[in-house]
Motif scaffolding. Structure first.
Motif, PDB file in Angstrom:
ATOM      1  N   ASN A  33       0.527  -5.498  -1.946  1.00  0.00           N
ATOM      2  CA  ASN A  33       1.694  -5.072  -1.168  1.00  0.00           C
ATOM      3  C   ASN A  33       2.475  -6.273  -0.655  1.00  0.00           C
ATOM      4  OD1 ASN A  33       0.899  -2.312  -1.317  1.00  0.00           O
ATOM      5  ND2 ASN A  33      -0.659  -2.741   0.239  1.00  0.00           N
ATOM      6  N   LEU A  34       2.504  -7.304  -1.468  1.00  0.00           N
ATOM      7  CA  LEU A  34       3.123  -8.570  -1.033  1.00  0.00           C
ATOM      8  C   LEU A  34       4.603  -8.375  -0.716  1.00  0.00           C
ATOM      9  CD1 LEU A  34       2.454 -11.549  -0.574  1.00  0.00           C
ATOM     10  CD2 LEU A  34       3.116 -11.999  -2.923  1.00  0.00           C
ATOM     11  N   ASP A  35       5.294  -7.600  -1.549  1.00  0.00           N
ATOM     12  CA  ASP A  35       6.738  -7.439  -1.310  1.00  0.00           C
ATOM     13  C   ASP A  35       7.002  -6.707   0.011  1.00  0.00           C
ATOM     14  OD1 ASP A  35       7.080  -4.950  -3.990  1.00  0.00           O
ATOM     15  OD2 ASP A  35       5.513  -5.356  -2.533  1.00  0.00           O
ATOM     16  N   ASN A  36       6.114  -5.724   0.369  1.00  0.00           N
ATOM     17  CA  ASN A  36       6.287  -5.010   1.650  1.00  0.00           C
ATOM     18  C   ASN A  36       6.132  -5.967   2.826  1.00  0.00           C
ATOM     19  OD1 ASN A  36       6.588  -2.693   0.227  1.00  0.00           O
ATOM     20  ND2 ASN A  36       4.511  -1.936   0.588  1.00  0.00           N
ATOM     21  N   ILE A  37       5.099  -6.787   2.765  1.00  0.00           N
ATOM     22  CA  ILE A  37       4.828  -7.731   3.858  1.00  0.00           C
ATOM     23  C   ILE A  37       5.950  -8.759   3.969  1.00  0.00           C
ATOM     24  CG2 ILE A  37       3.246  -9.513   4.696  1.00  0.00           C
ATOM     25  CD1 ILE A  37       1.985  -6.881   4.999  1.00  0.00           C
ATOM     26  N   LEU A  38       6.419  -9.225   2.820  1.00  0.00           N
ATOM     27  CA  LEU A  38       7.505 -10.217   2.823  1.00  0.00           C
ATOM     28  C   LEU A  38       8.754  -9.613   3.472  1.00  0.00           C
ATOM     29  CD1 LEU A  38       7.157 -11.879  -0.721  1.00  0.00           C
ATOM     30  CD2 LEU A  38       6.920 -13.036   1.475  1.00  0.00           C
ATOM     31  N   ALA A  39       9.020  -8.337   3.154  1.00  0.00           N
ATOM     32  CA  ALA A  39      10.194  -7.670   3.724  1.00  0.00           C
ATOM     33  C   ALA A  39      10.044  -7.536   5.242  1.00  0.00           C
ATOM     34  CB  ALA A  39      10.373  -6.308   3.073  1.00  0.00           C
ATOM     35  N   LYS A  40       8.830  -7.179   5.685  1.00  0.00           N
ATOM     36  CA  LYS A  40       8.583  -7.017   7.135  1.00  0.00           C
ATOM     37  C   LYS A  40       8.735  -8.345   7.878  1.00  0.00           C
ATOM     38  CE  LYS A  40       5.399  -3.113   7.077  1.00  0.00           C
ATOM     39  NZ  LYS A  40       4.003  -2.660   7.162  1.00  0.00           N
ATOM     40  N   ARG A  41       8.312  -9.419   7.230  1.00  0.00           N
ATOM     41  CA  ARG A  41       8.382 -10.743   7.867  1.00  0.00           C
ATOM     42  C   ARG A  41       9.723 -11.425   7.606  1.00  0.00           C
ATOM     43  NH1 ARG A  41       4.553  -8.597   9.652  1.00  0.00           N
ATOM     44  NH2 ARG A  41       2.377  -9.278   9.628  1.00  0.00           N
ATOM     45  N   HIS A  42      10.598 -10.765   6.887  1.00  0.00           N
ATOM     46  CA  HIS A  42      11.923 -11.317   6.527  1.00  0.00           C
ATOM     47  C   HIS A  42      11.787 -12.668   5.844  1.00  0.00           C
ATOM     48  CE1 HIS A  42      13.637  -8.084   8.877  1.00  0.00           C
ATOM     49  NE2 HIS A  42      12.891  -8.464   9.913  1.00  0.00           N
ATOM     50  N   LEU A  92       1.374 -12.397  -8.854  1.00  0.00           N
ATOM     51  CA  LEU A  92       0.609 -11.678  -7.830  1.00  0.00           C
ATOM     52  C   LEU A  92       1.394 -10.456  -7.355  1.00  0.00           C
ATOM     53  CD1 LEU A  92      -1.929 -11.764  -6.029  1.00  0.00           C
ATOM     54  CD2 LEU A  92      -0.636 -13.100  -4.380  1.00  0.00           C
ATOM     55  N   LYS A  93       2.675 -10.664  -7.118  1.00  0.00           N
ATOM     56  CA  LYS A  93       3.539  -9.597  -6.600  1.00  0.00           C
ATOM     57  C   LYS A  93       3.666  -8.455  -7.612  1.00  0.00           C
ATOM     58  CE  LYS A  93       8.298  -8.980  -5.452  1.00  0.00           C
ATOM     59  NZ  LYS A  93       9.607  -9.559  -5.488  1.00  0.00           N
ATOM     60  N   SER A  94       3.738  -8.788  -8.885  1.00  0.00           N
ATOM     61  CA  SER A  94       3.942  -7.751  -9.917  1.00  0.00           C
ATOM     62  C   SER A  94       2.650  -7.039 -10.295  1.00  0.00           C
ATOM     63  CB  SER A  94       4.542  -8.389 -11.169  1.00  0.00           C
ATOM     64  OG  SER A  94       3.632  -9.324 -11.704  1.00  0.00           O
ATOM     65  N   GLY A  95       1.528  -7.491  -9.761  1.00  0.00           N
ATOM     66  CA  GLY A  95       0.255  -6.828 -10.054  1.00  0.00           C
ATOM     67  C   GLY A  95      -0.398  -7.273 -11.343  1.00  0.00           C
ATOM     68  N   LYS A  96       0.111  -8.343 -11.948  1.00  0.00           N
ATOM     69  CA  LYS A  96      -0.476  -8.817 -13.207  1.00  0.00           C
ATOM     70  C   LYS A  96      -1.654  -9.770 -12.989  1.00  0.00           C
ATOM     71  CE  LYS A  96       3.772  -8.427 -15.841  1.00  0.00           C
ATOM     72  NZ  LYS A  96       4.926  -9.161 -16.359  1.00  0.00           N
ATOM     73  N   ALA A  97      -1.836 -10.215 -11.756  1.00  0.00           N
ATOM     74  CA  ALA A  97      -2.917 -11.171 -11.491  1.00  0.00           C
ATOM     75  C   ALA A  97      -4.271 -10.523 -11.742  1.00  0.00           C
ATOM     76  CB  ALA A  97      -2.825 -11.684 -10.066  1.00  0.00           C
ATOM     77  N   ARG A  98      -5.202 -11.310 -12.308  1.00  0.00           N
ATOM     78  CA  ARG A  98      -6.545 -10.802 -12.578  1.00  0.00           C
ATOM     79  C   ARG A  98      -7.502 -11.132 -11.444  1.00  0.00           C
ATOM     80  NH1 ARG A  98      -7.079  -9.846 -18.110  1.00  0.00           N
ATOM     81  NH2 ARG A  98      -9.091  -8.964 -17.579  1.00  0.00           N
ATOM     82  N   ALA A  99      -7.185 -12.187 -10.705  1.00  0.00           N
ATOM     83  CA  ALA A  99      -8.070 -12.598  -9.612  1.00  0.00           C
ATOM     84  C   ALA A  99      -7.269 -13.455  -8.645  1.00  0.00           C
ATOM     85  CB  ALA A  99      -9.253 -13.401 -10.159  1.00  0.00           C
ATOM     86  N   ILE A 100      -7.765 -13.519  -7.426  1.00  0.00           N
ATOM     87  CA  ILE A 100      -7.118 -14.375  -6.425  1.00  0.00           C
ATOM     88  C   ILE A 100      -8.196 -15.182  -5.725  1.00  0.00           C
ATOM     89  CG2 ILE A 100      -7.088 -12.512  -4.703  1.00  0.00           C
ATOM     90  CD1 ILE A 100      -4.434 -13.781  -3.673  1.00  0.00           C
ATOM     91  N   ILE A 114      -2.359  -7.057   2.487  1.00  0.00           N
ATOM     92  CA  ILE A 114      -1.763  -7.473   1.198  1.00  0.00           C
ATOM     93  C   ILE A 114      -2.391  -6.719   0.030  1.00  0.00           C
ATOM     94  CG2 ILE A 114      -1.355  -9.417  -0.351  1.00  0.00           C
ATOM     95  CD1 ILE A 114      -1.721 -11.243   2.059  1.00  0.00           C
ATOM     96  N   LEU A 115      -3.702  -6.451   0.152  1.00  0.00           N
ATOM     97  CA  LEU A 115      -4.415  -5.836  -0.973  1.00  0.00           C
ATOM     98  C   LEU A 115      -4.827  -4.409  -0.637  1.00  0.00           C
ATOM     99  CD1 LEU A 115      -6.799  -8.846  -1.751  1.00  0.00           C
ATOM    100  CD2 LEU A 115      -4.714  -8.246  -2.970  1.00  0.00           C
TER     101      LEU A 115
END
Lengths: 215, 70
Positions: free
Chosen positions: B6-15, B35-43, B62-63
């Protein structure tokens, strides 16, 4: 770590240049042999210095082995390969022998050239720190296939010679029978090992992709 | 993939933009986009820590986990 990377780079570079020279030589040999092939085909009087065939013979002869220090030992010679020149004067066997020789040379050139392409891609990939290129998996598999084909040709060819064309080979006032030779069967084993290497490379590529998608 | 970000949601909330976040956490925009697009396999934990620190949030913000529909 950086010193090791530099060493690896130098090794790859060295192998690449050796292969480049080898590709040049084998390519030149292939070109010359093709020219001689057509000369032989269209001009029966032309006698090239090759192709030659390596025919395994059934030999069971007593011989003497002389060492560098002068000592002599009685030995029994039980295996021999002979080579001689055949061209289209011998009819269909001559032409097929020429084709067999060209095929083996072509396969050798293909193997060396593919190996050269693999090392070239690994050398070029040092900038990205990623030696795993998807095309190299198929290149390695194709090398294994080429070795397999070469091994099968080298096994089948003496069988064809023995059962369809040649009877015996007579020299030194003795007659020798052509022997079937399965030594090239070992090349099938090498082809399998190379297929295993291809699989390891494929796994390496998947691990690299996994690593790239690890944030 | 059951794990979603949910990275884009958090980024929007934090401007905050992705570019600003990439500069603050020292991760390339390309990787953050993955990471934002959901293509990441691991973090990596270090990456998660850096993102949570800059966005002042918890990993659960975020997750998220959504089981695959069978």
């Amino acid at each position: 770590m950086e010193t090791q990377k530099l060493k690896n780079k130098k090794i790859i570079e060295f192998i690449f240049w050796i292969l480049s020279i080898l590709v040049g030589f084998v390519g030149l040999g292939l070109t010359i042999s093709v020219v001689f092939f057509f000369l032989t085909l269209f001009n029966p009087d032309f006698e090239p210095f090759y192709p030659v065939t390596e025919i395994p013979l059934k030999i069971f002869e007593n011989g003497i082995l002389e060492l560098n220090n002068g000592e002599k030992y009685n030995i029994l010679i039980d295996d021999a390969y002979i080579s001689f020149n055949i061209n289209n004067k011998y009819g269909l066997p001559g032409i097929l022998n020429l084709i067999f020789f060209e095929l083996i040379l072509l396969i050798t050139f293909y193997i060396v050239f593919t190996l050269w392409k693999i090392f070239r891609s690994i050398r070029n990939s040092f900038k990205n720190d990623n030696p795993f290129h998807p095309k190299n998996i198929w290149r390695i598999r194709k090398i294994a296939l080429a070795i397999l084909i070469s091994a099968l040709l080298n096994i089948i060819y003496p069988i064809i010679l023995k059962f369809f064309w040649f009877n015996d080979v007579i020299f030194l006032n003795k007659s020798f029978e052509i022997k079937l030779n399965f030594d090239y069967g070992l090349d099938i084993f090498w082809a399998l090992i190379i297929l295993v290497v291809a699989e390891i490379y494929r796994i390496g590529l998947e691990m690299k992709k996994e690593q790239e998608l690890t944030i | 993939m059951p794990i979603i970000t949910n990275l884009d949601n958090i980024l929007a909330k934090r401007h905050m933009s992705l570019t600003e976040l990439s500069e603050k956490v020292d991760i390339t925009i390309a990787n953050l986009s993955i990471l934002k697009s959901g293509k990441a396999r691991a973090i990596r934990f270090s990456t998660l820590e850096a993102i949570c620190r800059e966005l002042n949030c918890k990993p659960g913000d975020i997750l998220d986990y959504t089981p695959d529909e069978e």
